[in-house]
Scaffold this motif. Structure first.
Motif, PDB file in Angstrom:
ATOM      1  N   LYS A  22       4.439  68.645  -5.453  1.00  0.00           N
ATOM      2  CA  LYS A  22       3.172  69.199  -4.977  1.00  0.00           C
ATOM      3  C   LYS A  22       2.341  68.123  -4.278  1.00  0.00           C
ATOM      4  CE  LYS A  22      -1.137  71.391  -6.272  1.00  0.00           C
ATOM      5  NZ  LYS A  22      -1.347  71.911  -4.928  1.00  0.00           N
ATOM      6  N   ASN A  72      20.234  65.656 -18.571  1.00  0.00           N
ATOM      7  CA  ASN A  72      19.525  66.772 -17.941  1.00  0.00           C
ATOM      8  C   ASN A  72      20.252  67.268 -16.701  1.00  0.00           C
ATOM      9  OD1 ASN A  72      17.636  66.719 -19.868  1.00  0.00           O
ATOM     10  ND2 ASN A  72      16.002  65.814 -18.629  1.00  0.00           N
ATOM     11  N   TYR A 116      -2.248  64.312  -9.211  1.00  0.00           N
ATOM     12  CA  TYR A 116      -0.861  63.888  -9.449  1.00  0.00           C
ATOM     13  C   TYR A 116      -0.779  63.023 -10.715  1.00  0.00           C
ATOM     14  CZ  TYR A 116       3.319  61.040  -9.193  1.00  0.00           C
ATOM     15  OH  TYR A 116       4.475  60.390  -9.534  1.00  0.00           O
ATOM     16  N   ARG A 145      -1.201  65.018 -13.932  1.00  0.00           N
ATOM     17  CA  ARG A 145      -0.013  65.787 -14.324  1.00  0.00           C
ATOM     18  C   ARG A 145       1.147  64.859 -14.703  1.00  0.00           C
ATOM     19  NH1 ARG A 145       1.808  70.049 -10.178  1.00  0.00           N
ATOM     20  NH2 ARG A 145       3.059  70.693 -11.967  1.00  0.00           N
ATOM     21  N   ARG A 146       1.290  63.807 -13.946  1.00  0.00           N
ATOM     22  CA  ARG A 146       2.440  62.919 -14.156  1.00  0.00           C
ATOM     23  C   ARG A 146       2.313  62.112 -15.455  1.00  0.00           C
ATOM     24  NH1 ARG A 146       5.723  60.139 -15.588  1.00  0.00           N
ATOM     25  NH2 ARG A 146       7.038  58.616 -14.536  1.00  0.00           N
ATOM     26  N   LYS A 154       4.957  75.274 -12.358  1.00  0.00           N
ATOM     27  CA  LYS A 154       6.422  75.262 -12.175  1.00  0.00           C
ATOM     28  C   LYS A 154       6.837  74.219 -11.132  1.00  0.00           C
ATOM     29  CE  LYS A 154       6.817  80.114 -13.347  1.00  0.00           C
ATOM     30  NZ  LYS A 154       6.748  81.430 -12.725  1.00  0.00           N
ATOM     31  N   ILE A 155       5.902  73.927 -10.213  1.00  0.00           N
ATOM     32  CA  ILE A 155       6.238  72.945  -9.167  1.00  0.00           C
ATOM     33  C   ILE A 155       5.993  71.544  -9.735  1.00  0.00           C
ATOM     34  CG2 ILE A 155       5.646  72.127  -6.836  1.00  0.00           C
ATOM     35  CD1 ILE A 155       4.620  75.004  -6.305  1.00  0.00           C
ATOM     36  N   PRO A 156       6.987  70.657  -9.679  1.00  0.00           N
ATOM     37  CA  PRO A 156       6.798  69.299 -10.211  1.00  0.00           C
ATOM     38  C   PRO A 156       5.636  68.580  -9.521  1.00  0.00           C
ATOM     39  CG  PRO A 156       9.109  69.702  -9.738  1.00  0.00           C
ATOM     40  CD  PRO A 156       8.350  70.869  -9.179  1.00  0.00           C
ATOM     41  N   ALA A 157       4.973  67.713 -10.301  1.00  0.00           N
ATOM     42  CA  ALA A 157       3.754  67.043  -9.818  1.00  0.00           C
ATOM     43  C   ALA A 157       3.993  66.294  -8.510  1.00  0.00           C
ATOM     44  CB  ALA A 157       3.251  66.103 -10.898  1.00  0.00           C
ATOM     45  N   HIS A 158       5.113  65.560  -8.440  1.00  0.00           N
ATOM     46  CA  HIS A 158       5.366  64.746  -7.230  1.00  0.00           C
ATOM     47  C   HIS A 158       5.660  65.627  -6.011  1.00  0.00           C
ATOM     48  CE1 HIS A 158       9.402  65.331  -8.953  1.00  0.00           C
ATOM     49  NE2 HIS A 158       9.853  65.231  -7.714  1.00  0.00           N
ATOM     50  N   GLU A 203      15.189  61.470 -13.673  1.00  0.00           N
ATOM     51  CA  GLU A 203      15.887  62.461 -14.514  1.00  0.00           C
ATOM     52  C   GLU A 203      17.065  61.775 -15.189  1.00  0.00           C
ATOM     53  OE1 GLU A 203      16.006  66.910 -13.255  1.00  0.00           O
ATOM     54  OE2 GLU A 203      16.320  65.656 -11.502  1.00  0.00           O
ATOM     55  N   VAL A 226       7.837  58.682  -9.365  1.00  0.00           N
ATOM     56  CA  VAL A 226       8.542  59.950  -9.652  1.00  0.00           C
ATOM     57  C   VAL A 226       9.385  59.766 -10.913  1.00  0.00           C
ATOM     58  CG1 VAL A 226      10.347  61.515  -8.827  1.00  0.00           C
ATOM     59  CG2 VAL A 226       8.602  60.697  -7.248  1.00  0.00           C
TER      60      VAL A 226
END
Lengths: 299, 328
Positions: free
Chosen positions: A184, A295, A217, A220-221, A178-182, A291, A288
């Motif tokens: 974390k 959205n 990172y 996930r990214r 749930k926590i965005p990769a960047h 968005e 990053v």
């Protein structure tokens, strides 16, 4: 019906047989009936497995009936004999207890003729009959079929349950999805800085952790197996996504420096150690995901 | 860092022959960089190599050329179904004049032995050669003779024409450090091959390396630093071939009949050090291990009937493992 009756003031005992002429092995129904008064108790003779020359095939329990408002004790005995001839069913003695008095009555004896099967000796001896085949009766096998089907059904049901309820191995992720990769990655880099590993002399651990944070990172990214890839493979993937040569260069320096520390005992200068952390932050912040407005509006 | 710098310097001095070798081999072999690199790794790691590929991919030529560049004795043995162990290792011959048996050594007494189409000879001949590979000595009658160093067996086999061949048993194929699959050249490479082979000029291969240089390089390669993180990585890969379910690879468990032997981990570490030497590094990086995994492990993983039925190869299994084991 051949019967014998014993009297006092009224009928007290009645015995009878259904026939007095049987073939060898045939059965005779011997019936006993006692008619005690209401307050009278009875003493019955002990009948074991034979009665005179006759064998007792079975005997019923003593049945108590009410006939014409009077108590009647009744018992049926099935007798047989395997000896031919004229034999006597002996008389039996029954007692009736009334208060302190006991009166005994004897039943009549019965003579029974037992005849053997007539054999025509003029005819040749026949072989014994073969075993007879009974016609197939579905009902005879019904229980076996039901039991068989039940077992099969239970086995399948058990297998189904085992498959359905088999504990599924839940692959544990080293992060909260749930926590965005960047978010974390930056949090982990701050934590790494706070731990002051290289300042305490844990340089190898510092670089291992630093490269792991960046690799996780990137995995996930950019959705490729960065944790399972080598430095060259990571750089090759990375350049497919990021065109900035400055960021790629920083990533290359960071990963190669980490490899040298991890695998070649390199001890970098303190300045290099802190530079690597800056590079790592810069790589994360520069990549990053942006968005889009739709959205944002939706949020 | 001092010791690694020292190793780096030694490597710089001792590895100059690598370029010379590559240059000389390049005169007659076009492309096949992977195969040539593996041949050099086997040479440096003191391991034997099995090349597999369809006919005409310069397997034999590459080995012959490599042997020609080194001032060492080279033997080529063409394996055939009627070959006998004595044809390979030698035999005792009765000398009528002297009235005694004298020893006649076979072609295996060389520094480089090319066992061409090794799977065409029966098991007893294969085992005679494989004994020499393992023990590095030959016993003929009462004589036990040490084989001269460097001793390298380079065997070839082709995956086609399996009729009338004797496939190497698992225990014997395990003694080869690497099994290299030789592939077709690219279009450009083949164009160059075409031009080279249809021109008048023929290139002479020079002997540019002495065996002593190779033995010296081997000693330096042994000193190359292998960090415990790399050791763990190697062990993880090897153990994943044996117990894949312990590494989250339960889905390939039913495809593996048996995993790699301990020779797999030893050879993978040795080959990785040699790779680092060729790259002029005093230490091993995960890239070295990863690039050699296929060649070192493909002949050490036994596949089940299920895998064969699904056309899954040991290379597929190795790729699955490499994609699951975290790189340190």
């Amino acid at each position: 019906m051949y019967a014998g009756i014993s009297y006092s003031q009224h009928i007290k005992l009645q015995t009878s047989i259904d026939t007095n002429n049987i073939l060898i092995g045939d059965q005779i129904n011997y019936s006993i009936k006692l008619f005690p008064d209401n307050n009278e108790k009875t003493i019955l003779p002990l009948i074991n497995d034979s009665l005179g020359k006759f064998l007792v095939v079975s005997k019923s329990k003593i049945d108590t009936l009410i006939e014409n408002k009077k108590k009647v004790l009744s018992q049926k005995i099935i007798l047989t004999s395997f000896d031919s001839g004229l034999y006597i069913i002996p008389e039996l003695e029954f007692g009736f207890i009334s208060g302190t008095d006991t009166t005994f009555f004897k039943s009549n004896a019965f003579s029974v003729k037992i005849s053997s099967v007539p054999v025509d000796t003029s005819k040749p001896i026949k072989d014994i009959k073969p075993i007879m085949d009974l016609p197939f009766a579905f009902m005879d096998y019904l229980w076996y079929i039901i039991i068989g089907l039940t077992i099969i059904a239970l086995v399948f049901f058990g297998y189904y349950l085992l498959k359905k309820w088999k504990p599924k191995v839940k692959e544990e992720l080293p992060y909260d999805p749930k926590i965005p990769a960047h978010v974390k990655a930056l949090k982990d880099l701050n934590e790494l800085e706070r731990q002051k590993l290289w300042q305490k002399g844990y340089i190898k651990e510092y670089y291992s952790r630093l490269s792991d944070i960046i690799r996780l990172y990137l995995e996930r990214r950019f959705a490729f197996l960065a944790m399972e890839s080598t430095t060259n493979e990571i750089l090759s993937y990375f350049t497919q996504f990021i065109s900035s040569s400055e960021i790629t260069k920083q990533l290359k320096i960071l990963l190669e420096q980490s490899d040298l520390v991890k695998f070649a005992k390199l001890i970098p200068s303190p300045e290099e150690n802190s530079n690597m952390l800056d590079y790592a932050r810069n790589i994360v912040q520069s990549t990053v995901p942006i968005e889009n407005d739709d959205n944002k509006d939706a949020k | 860092m001092a010791d690694i710098r020292e190793i780096n310097e030694k490597i710089q001095q001792a590895s100059s022959f690598i370029e010379l070798l590559q240059m000389e081999i390049g005169k007659s072999i076009v492309g096949q960089k992977n195969m040539i690199e593996r041949l050099l790794i086997a040479l440096l790691a003191n391991g034997h190599i099995l090349l597999e590929g369809v006919p005409g991919l310069a397997k034999t030529l590459a080995i012959k050329t490599l042997a020609s560049t080194i001032n060492a004795k080279f033997s080529r043995i063409q394996f055939t179904p009627d070959l006998l162990p004595a044809d390979l290792i030698g035999t005792m011959i009765y000398n009528q004049k002297k009235e005694e048996f004298t020893l006649r050594i076979g072609p295996v007494f060389a520094n480089f032995v090319l066992a061409d189409e090794i799977n065409r000879a029966p098991a007893k001949v294969q085992s005679a050669l494989l004994e020499a590979m393992q023990e590095r000595q030959i016993t003929i009658g009462e004589h036990t003779l040490k084989l001269e160093e460097p001793f390298l067996v380079l065997a070839t086999e082709n995956p086609l024409e399996q009729e009338g061949t004797y496939p190497l048993p698992e225990a014997q194929v395990d003694r080869f450090m690497m099994k290299v699959i030789v592939n077709y050249p690219t279009r450009d490479e083949e164009k160059l091959i075409l031009q080279q082979n249809t021109s008048k000029t023929s290139k002479v291969i020079n002997k540019v390396v002495e065996p002593s240089e190779i033995i010296n390089a081997r000693e330096i390669a042994k000193e190359i630093y292998l960090d415990e993180k790399i050791e763990k990585y190697i062990l993880d890969i090897i153990f994943a071939t044996r117990n894949p379910e312990d590494y989250g690879l339960g889905k390939i468990k039913s495809l593996i009949n048996y995993g790699s032997s301990p020779r797999g981990s030893i050879f993978l570490a040795q080959a990785s050090k040699s790779m680092a030497f060729i790259k002029r590094r005093g230490f091993v990086v995960p890239e070295d291990v990863r690039s050699l995994c296929g060649d070192v492990l493909r002949h050490r993983i036994g596949l089940t009937y299920e895998a064969e039925a699904e056309n899954i190869t040991s290379d597929d299994i190795i790729n699955e493992i490499l994609n699951k084991i975290e790189v340190p």
